[in-house]
Write an enzyme that holds these catalytic residues in place. Structure first.
Site, PDB file in Angstrom:
ATOM      1  N   GLU A 502      40.917  26.087  26.593  1.00 18.46           N
ATOM      2  CA  GLU A 502      40.116  26.045  25.370  1.00 18.46           C
ATOM      3  C   GLU A 502      39.846  24.534  24.827  1.00 18.46           C
ATOM      4  O   GLU A 502      39.539  24.340  23.457  1.00 18.46           O
ATOM      5  CB  GLU A 502      40.961  26.644  24.335  1.00 18.46           C
ATOM      6  CG  GLU A 502      41.472  28.231  24.547  1.00 18.46           C
ATOM      7  CD  GLU A 502      42.343  28.944  23.494  1.00 18.46           C
ATOM      8  OE1 GLU A 502      42.343  28.420  22.356  1.00 18.46           O
ATOM      9  OE2 GLU A 502      43.016  29.762  23.844  1.00 18.46           O
ATOM     10  N   CYS A 534      44.683  20.900   6.485  1.00 20.99           N
ATOM     11  CA  CYS A 534      43.473  21.466   5.619  1.00 20.99           C
ATOM     12  C   CYS A 534      42.711  22.417   6.823  1.00 20.99           C
ATOM     13  O   CYS A 534      42.610  22.118   8.137  1.00 20.99           O
ATOM     14  CB  CYS A 534      42.728  20.686   5.062  1.00 20.99           C
ATOM     15  SG  CYS A 534      43.290  19.685   3.747  1.00 20.99           S
ATOM     16  N   ASP A 674      50.297  50.658  18.871  1.00 20.52           N
ATOM     17  CA  ASP A 674      49.047  51.168  18.834  1.00 20.52           C
ATOM     18  C   ASP A 674      47.994  50.409  19.445  1.00 20.52           C
ATOM     19  O   ASP A 674      46.902  50.805  19.631  1.00 20.52           O
ATOM     20  CB  ASP A 674      48.897  51.489  17.525  1.00 20.52           C
ATOM     21  CG  ASP A 674      49.785  53.037  17.006  1.00 20.52           C
ATOM     22  OD1 ASP A 674      50.477  53.360  17.924  1.00 20.52           O
ATOM     23  OD2 ASP A 674      49.883  52.861  15.651  1.00 20.52           O
ATOM     24  N   GLU A 683      56.332  35.702  20.537  1.00 22.26           N
ATOM     25  CA  GLU A 683      57.489  34.695  20.378  1.00 22.26           C
ATOM     26  C   GLU A 683      58.682  35.313  20.593  1.00 22.26           C
ATOM     27  O   GLU A 683      58.663  36.435  20.179  1.00 22.26           O
ATOM     28  CB  GLU A 683      57.164  34.160  18.712  1.00 22.26           C
ATOM     29  CG  GLU A 683      57.990  32.878  18.754  1.00 22.26           C
ATOM     30  CD  GLU A 683      58.006  32.402  17.326  1.00 22.26           C
ATOM     31  OE1 GLU A 683      56.891  31.802  16.638  1.00 22.26           O
ATOM     32  OE2 GLU A 683      58.893  32.556  16.479  1.00 22.26           O
ATOM     33  N   HIS A 712      56.911  24.895  19.892  1.00 21.08           N
ATOM     34  CA  HIS A 712      56.919  24.268  18.627  1.00 21.08           C
ATOM     35  C   HIS A 712      57.768  23.109  18.529  1.00 21.08           C
ATOM     36  O   HIS A 712      57.754  22.397  17.426  1.00 21.08           O
ATOM     37  CB  HIS A 712      57.288  25.415  17.690  1.00 21.08           C
ATOM     38  CG  HIS A 712      56.309  26.427  17.470  1.00 21.08           C
ATOM     39  ND1 HIS A 712      56.434  27.583  18.167  1.00 21.08           N
ATOM     40  CD2 HIS A 712      55.046  26.782  16.775  1.00 21.08           C
ATOM     41  CE1 HIS A 712      55.550  28.485  18.172  1.00 21.08           C
ATOM     42  NE2 HIS A 712      54.768  27.936  17.162  1.00 21.08           N
TER      43      HIS A 712
HETATM   44  N1  GLN Z   1      44.776  31.190  22.476  1.00 22.20           N
HETATM   45  C1  GLN Z   1      45.321  30.600  21.520  1.00 22.20           C
HETATM   46  C2  GLN Z   1      45.729  29.399  21.911  1.00 22.20           C
HETATM   47  O1  GLN Z   1      46.473  29.416  22.712  1.00 22.20           O
HETATM   48  C3  GLN Z   1      46.327  31.420  20.699  1.00 22.20           C
HETATM   49  C4  GLN Z   1      46.839  30.780  19.491  1.00 22.20           C
HETATM   50  C5  GLN Z   1      47.642  31.376  18.493  1.00 22.20           C
HETATM   51  O2  GLN Z   1      48.301  32.038  18.835  1.00 22.20           O
HETATM   52  N2  GLN Z   1      47.534  30.994  17.203  1.00 22.20           N
HETATM   53  O3  GLN Z   1      45.743  28.157  21.164  1.00 22.20           O
END
Ligand code: GLN
Ligand code: ZN
EC number: 2.1.1.14
Length: 772
Positions: A502, A534, A674, A683, A712
């Site tokens: 990404e 922000c 669903d 998590e 985290h």
């Molecule tokens: N695919 C996103 C990433 O890896 C998922 C981000 C998220 O869970 N908020 O950053």
């Protein structure tokens, strides 16, 4: 104003007629963000930080006063968060921060932690995207009042505003404060300690009166939720007690974000002088409540008629008609925003890229203040005095209704056809078989959630593209280099299902919004998310359509570099809605389906390009949950339907993943099942067993990847520890259904941390496989 109804003291305060519930504080150009981050990094002095803050407060107050607001909210400034400010005011910071001597540094330590101090938790403020700091109430918490901040801001505001405009301190009310706090150290529910707070708030009232405050606002948004069925009764008891304080300003209790329900009549039975009702989020039911409570006739009704949370221009004609119906319901009707304008950008004036028609449909913070003033003037001096403004509003409303961008018939008929044909994928077992045959993955397959570290090279390239220093082709070349690096790294690590990392995405919602029709992405529309952070939510104003594929080139490029499957990476419809300002002229469900259709087309294009695994992230599924229980089922129904619309266009052999950033499923657990994704990564901060047991308990039978690596924290987890997690997980879920992955995307981590952690993760998966 007439003396208060009950036996309490006589309170005389000028009623006000035009106000806002609260104001943003991060600064029109994010001045506070820069100053606090500079202070944390040691680049900005304390004096400079304080001076930036003082300037922002002053500018906010003067702008309100100049616009014509006759009661200016103060104490809405915060260095981090208003709930944390309230904890400080009540002496309720946890003992672990006491070691920090300096007051401001202690405050920041509570908010963000230090090398040795765990920060307090942070969570979403009701159903907004603002996060507050969750106060911890333990057996040793000894409440004590310290009103320094609010008193200082009151004094400062009096200097700025002079005698003409009254400053109205705003403080989080005791019921909301305690119901949003969390019990620690074996303490009982924080709300059980409400009787300890009543004397403190009484003392606060006395101090504010001594300092010259005519009014005080207590925020009690918790009254619009079902968090506690006792809240209305508590409100009646607490505000009856506060109302009988021997010395106090007039009290305004603000409810917002929904219909206060029984809370309204409860408050109206107390001696408080004003009550705020959100007539936007509360809708018709809140309006009906107002008319049905006779006690309100002796109060000021603070009518939240201008939407404080969304960016649409108020239909002044309609708003005025609504206000007119309220005139008999209260002694005074004051015009206000529905909630604090903290949740919208500062001003439209900062948007230079906006076409005139779209601009004419919008109102940001400053424009909302003007709307309040116009409406208040119409009530006071008659409609004719603001005829021009109403005519302009009528014209904008009419133009918006007929704008061709609001209706894309092709999108609408395609949605109708797909919904009619059904959005159910093939049977889960058949899908599994087809995918196993195609992917040939080992048991306990390893993967990551999507993003890899946002390196400084990526940030530099983005800035260079924006400034024109490099062109699109050069930018794309650099992004491809990043993708190639991430693919190589994953191959070296031995992961099974790869991602492209990404790098090209500034943000998981904005990236898509920028490419879809029906969205506008503001340049300067910054809104505080938490602390100094922000976000710039895009504006979803019209029918959504996808003019071209959005991710296929990047993913195909990544796939061309490896024989391992590369996961296509998309953001789900609910999350795109949750993190945007969404059109208010049709049901959310309809808008969600349009976004879903665009994502569906993208999944099909990815599949056609040979991509075998596609992840559709829905981290915001839980946060859009309505505040009232009665509305939750309907929400979950359309949210699930939209996800299925987005993911049911592909064949059985294409594996759909989803990702959720939490494991406290609570009320959404049924909806997660669903969604019917083939693989769900979540998590797992709690023990794996608990998370998986919860899923098992509702019959969840697809694959699941409970995070074995907490991204985290900068800590690198050892392989042994992850093997232990996997062993635990294997007791709840058979190996065929278990995936091995971190608990979220890696973009906030450093490459060395990620490399070390993933090396251990792959080793742990191998060891666990060997034990099968
Ligand atoms: N695919 C996103 C990433 O890896 C998922 C981000 C998220 O869970 N908020 O950053
Ligand atoms: Zn996540």
């Amino acid at each position: 104003m007439a003396p208060s109804a009950s036996e309490g003291p006589t309170v005389t305060a000028q009623p006000f007629t035009a106000t806002v519930t609260g104001s943003p504080r991060i600064g029109p150009r994010r001045e506070l963000k820069r100053a606090t981050e500079g202070y944390w990094a040691g680049r900005t002095s304390r004096a400079d930080l304080e001076s930036v803050a003082a300037t922002l407060r002053r500018d906010t107050w003067s702008a309100l006063a100049e616009a014509g607001v006759d009661s200016v909210p103060v104490n809405t400034f915060s260095y981090y968060d208003q709930v944390l400010d309230t904890a400080v005011m009540l002496g309720a910071l946890p003992p672990r921060v006491a070691e920090v001597d300096d007051e401001l540094d202690r405050y920041f330590a509570a908010a963000r932690g230090t090398d040795t101090i765990q920060p307090l938790e942070m969570t979403k403020w009701f159903d907004t995207n603002y996060h507050y700091i969750v106060p911890e109430i333990g057996p040793d918490t000894r409440f004590a009042l310290d009103a320094t901040k609010v008193l200082a801001e009151l004094t400062e505001a009096a200097e700025v505003l002079g005698r003409d405009v009254a400053a109205r301190p705003v403080v989080v009310g005791p019921i909301t404060f305690l119901l949003l706090s969390k019990a620690v150290g074996g303490a009982g529910a924080p709300i059980d300690r409400i009787d300890e707070l009543v004397p403190l708030y009484t003392e606060l009232l006395g101090q504010l009166a001594d300092a010259g405050a005519d009014w005080v606002q207590f925020d009690e948004p918790v009254l619009v939720t079902d968090i506690s069925a006792d809240a209305p009764a508590l409100a009646e008891r607490v505000y009856t007690a506060l109302g009988s304080a021997s010395k106090r300003p007039a009290i305004h209790v603000a409810t917002y974000f929904g219909d206060p329900g029984d809370g309204l009549a409860a408050l109206a039975r107390t001696p408080v002088e004003a009550i705020g009702v959100d007539l936007v989020a509360g809708g018709k039911t809140a309006l009906a409540q107002v008319g049905a409570v006779p006690e309100l006739r002796e109060k000021t009704l603070v009518a939240g008629i201008v939407d404080g949370r969304n960016v649409w221009r108020t239909d002044l004609e309609a708003a005025l008609a609504t206000l007119a119906t309220l005139l008999g319901s209260a002694q005074t009707v004051a015009v206000s925003t529905s909630c604090s304008t903290l949740h919208v950008p500062y001003t439209l004036a900062a948007e230079t890229d906006l076409d005139d028609s779209l601009r004419s449909w919008l109102a940001f913070g400053a424009e909302k203040v003007t709307e309040v003033i116009v409406l208040a003037r119409a009530l006071r001096d008659g409609r004719d005095t603001v005829a021009d403004q109403i005519a302009a509003s009528d014209a904008a409303v009419a133009a918006r209704k007929t704008d061709p961008r609001l209706r894309n018939e092709q999108v609408r008929s395609r949605i109708a056809a797909i919904t009619g044909a059904g959005t159910q994928r093939g049977a889960a077992a058949a899908r599994r078989e087809a995918q196993d045959a195609r992917l040939k993955l080992p048991p306990l397959p390893t993967t990551t959630i999507g993003s890899y570290p946002q390196t400084s090279a990526i940030r530099k390239a983005r800035a260079a593209l924006r400034s024109g220093e490099i062109d699109r082709a050069e930018y794309d070349r650099r992004m491809k280099a990043e993708i190639a690096d991430v693919i190589t790294l994953q191959e070296e690590l031995g992961l099974d299902v790869l991602v492209h990392g990404e790098p090209e995405r500034n943000d998981m919602v904005q990236y898509f919004a920028e490419q879809l029709d029906g969205f506008f992405a503001p340049q300067n529309g910054w809104v505080q998310s938490y602390g100094s952070r922000c976000v710039r939510p895009p504006i979803l104003y019209g029918d959504v359509a996808r003019p071209h594929p959005m991710t296929v080139d990047w993913i195909s490029y990544a796939q061309s570099l490896t024989d391992k499957p590369v996961k296509g990476m998309l953001t789900g419809p609910v999350t795109i809605l949750a993190w945007s300002f969404v059109r208010d002229d049709q049901p959310l469900a309809d808008t969600a389906n349009q976004v879903a259709l665009a994502i569906r087309d993208e999944t099909v294009d990815l599949q056609d390009a040979g991509i075998a695994v596609i992840q559709v992230d829905e981290p915001a599924l839980r946060e859009l949950l309505p505040l009232r229980d009665a509305a939750k089922d309907a929400y979950l129904r359309w949210a699930v339907a939209a996800f299925r619309m987005a993911t049911s266009g592909v064949s059985d052999a294409t594996q759909i993943h989803t990702h959720l950033c939490y494991s406290e499923f609570g009320e959404v657990i049924g909806a997660i099942a669903d969604l019917d994704a083939d693989v769900t990564s979540i998590e797992a901060a709690r023990s794996h067993m608990e998370v998986l047991d919860d899923l098992n308990a509702i019959g969840f039978s697809n694959s699941v990847g409970p995070g074995v690596y907490d991204i985290h924290s900068p800590r690198v987890p050892g392989a042994e520890e992850m093997v232990e997690s996997l062993r635990e997980a294997l007791q709840a879920v058979p190996a065929q259904r278990l995936w091995v992955n971190p608990d979220c995307g890696l973009k906030t981590r450093r490459t060395d941390e990620v490399t070390a952690s993933l090396t251990n993760l792959v080793a742990a998966a191998k060891e666990a496989r060997a034990g099968l």
